[in-house]
Design an enzyme around this catalytic site. Structure first.
Site, mmCIF file in Angstrom:
data_model
loop_
_atom_site.group_PDB
_atom_site.id
_atom_site.type_symbol
_atom_site.label_atom_id
_atom_site.label_comp_id
_atom_site.label_asym_id
_atom_site.label_seq_id
_atom_site.Cartn_x
_atom_site.Cartn_y
_atom_site.Cartn_z
ATOM 1 N N HIS A 18 -2.058 -5.462 1.774
ATOM 2 C CA HIS A 18 -3.438 -6.215 1.308
ATOM 3 C C HIS A 18 -2.996 -7.568 1.465
ATOM 4 C CE1 HIS A 18 -7.817 -6.780 -0.082
ATOM 5 N NE2 HIS A 18 -7.020 -7.945 -0.574
ATOM 6 N N LYS A 32 0.860 -1.154 -0.128
ATOM 7 C CA LYS A 32 0.171 0.170 -0.307
ATOM 8 C C LYS A 32 0.928 1.219 0.035
ATOM 9 C CE LYS A 32 -4.189 -2.219 2.255
ATOM 10 N NZ LYS A 32 -4.847 -2.108 3.333
HETATM 11 P P1 CMP Z 1 -7.555 -4.702 3.680
HETATM 12 O O1 CMP Z 1 -8.148 -6.176 5.091
HETATM 13 O O2 CMP Z 1 -6.378 -4.845 2.798
HETATM 14 O O3 CMP Z 1 -9.185 -4.235 3.576
HETATM 15 C C1 CMP Z 1 -9.782 -3.347 4.027
HETATM 16 C C2 CMP Z 1 -9.386 -2.330 4.795
HETATM 17 O O4 CMP Z 1 -9.770 -1.605 5.558
HETATM 18 C C3 CMP Z 1 -7.889 -3.013 5.771
HETATM 19 O O5 CMP Z 1 -7.236 -3.449 5.380
HETATM 20 C C4 CMP Z 1 -7.578 -1.700 6.686
HETATM 21 O O6 CMP Z 1 -6.753 -0.880 5.714
HETATM 22 C C5 CMP Z 1 -8.882 -0.674 6.621
HETATM 23 N N1 CMP Z 1 -9.124 -1.029 7.522
HETATM 24 C C6 CMP Z 1 -10.516 -1.349 8.144
HETATM 25 N N2 CMP Z 1 -11.008 -1.380 9.153
HETATM 26 C C7 CMP Z 1 -10.259 0.032 9.769
HETATM 27 C C8 CMP Z 1 -10.894 0.945 10.454
HETATM 28 N N3 CMP Z 1 -11.483 0.739 11.382
HETATM 29 N N4 CMP Z 1 -10.302 2.336 10.195
HETATM 30 C C9 CMP Z 1 -10.020 2.996 9.836
HETATM 31 N N5 CMP Z 1 -9.800 1.448 8.372
HETATM 32 C C10 CMP Z 1 -9.750 0.010 8.392
#
Ligand code: CMP
Length: 139
Positions: free
Chosen positions: A117, A11
């Site tokens: 990710h 990322k």
């Molecule tokens: P990823 O699982 O790659 O894809 C969804 C993304 O949403 C996750 O990583 C985090 O970067 C983001 N994310 C999940 N929960 C939160 C949160 N509570 N606040 C901000 N970003 C979030």
């Protein structure tokens, strides 16, 4: 796509902080073969579509803004049990909860800016891989 594949992105935070090489080294050292890879930047529309499942979540705007602010490295990785093993390698979504030695523990700074990710299922790995790569970009 084979069920032995997963999809990843390094990322914008990890790219900005100069961690591309170290993260790729951890990925290949863990036995993943890179079958597709590109250095690219998501447009607003790309990020809104890719993260469409999170559209109603309170962090959606922040997530889209973050994921479009700079280049990323996207890749398709191959290994037996790829989805599960890759999620173990990267660690918990929130780096504060990630195990020692995991990629997020080493390189992520917050739950929003969490360095990498990893797909959460074989089905999503196929969807996400196809979003980023055409068939002739996968080797
Ligand atoms: P990823 O699982 O790659 O894809 C969804 C993304 O949403 C996750 O990583 C985090 O970067 C983001 N994310 C999940 N929960 C939160 C949160 N509570 N606040 C901000 N970003 C979030």
């Amino acid at each position: 796509m084979s069920t032995n594949r997963t999809f990843t992105m390094i990322k914008p935070d990890a790219v900005e902080n100069g961690h591309i090489g170290a993260i790729l080294e951890k990925i290949t050292a863990a036995g993943f073969k890179i079958v597709a890879m590109k250095y690219t930047q998501l447009s607003l529309r790309d990020a809104q579509e890719f993260y469409g499942v999170h559209r109603e979540r309170p962090f959606f705007g922040e997530l889209v803004e973050f994921m479009t602010r700079g280049p990323i490295v996207s890749a398709i990785l191959e290994k037996e049990n790829a989805v599960e093993d890759f999620r173990a390698l990267i660690g918990a979504t929130n780096p504060a909860d990630a195990a020692e030695g995991t990629i997020r523990k080493m390189f992520a700074t917050s739950i929003g800016e969490n360095a990498v990710h990893g797909s959460d299922s074989d089905e999503n790995a196929a969807i996400e891989g196809a979003f980023h790569f055409s068939g002739r970009e996968i080797y």
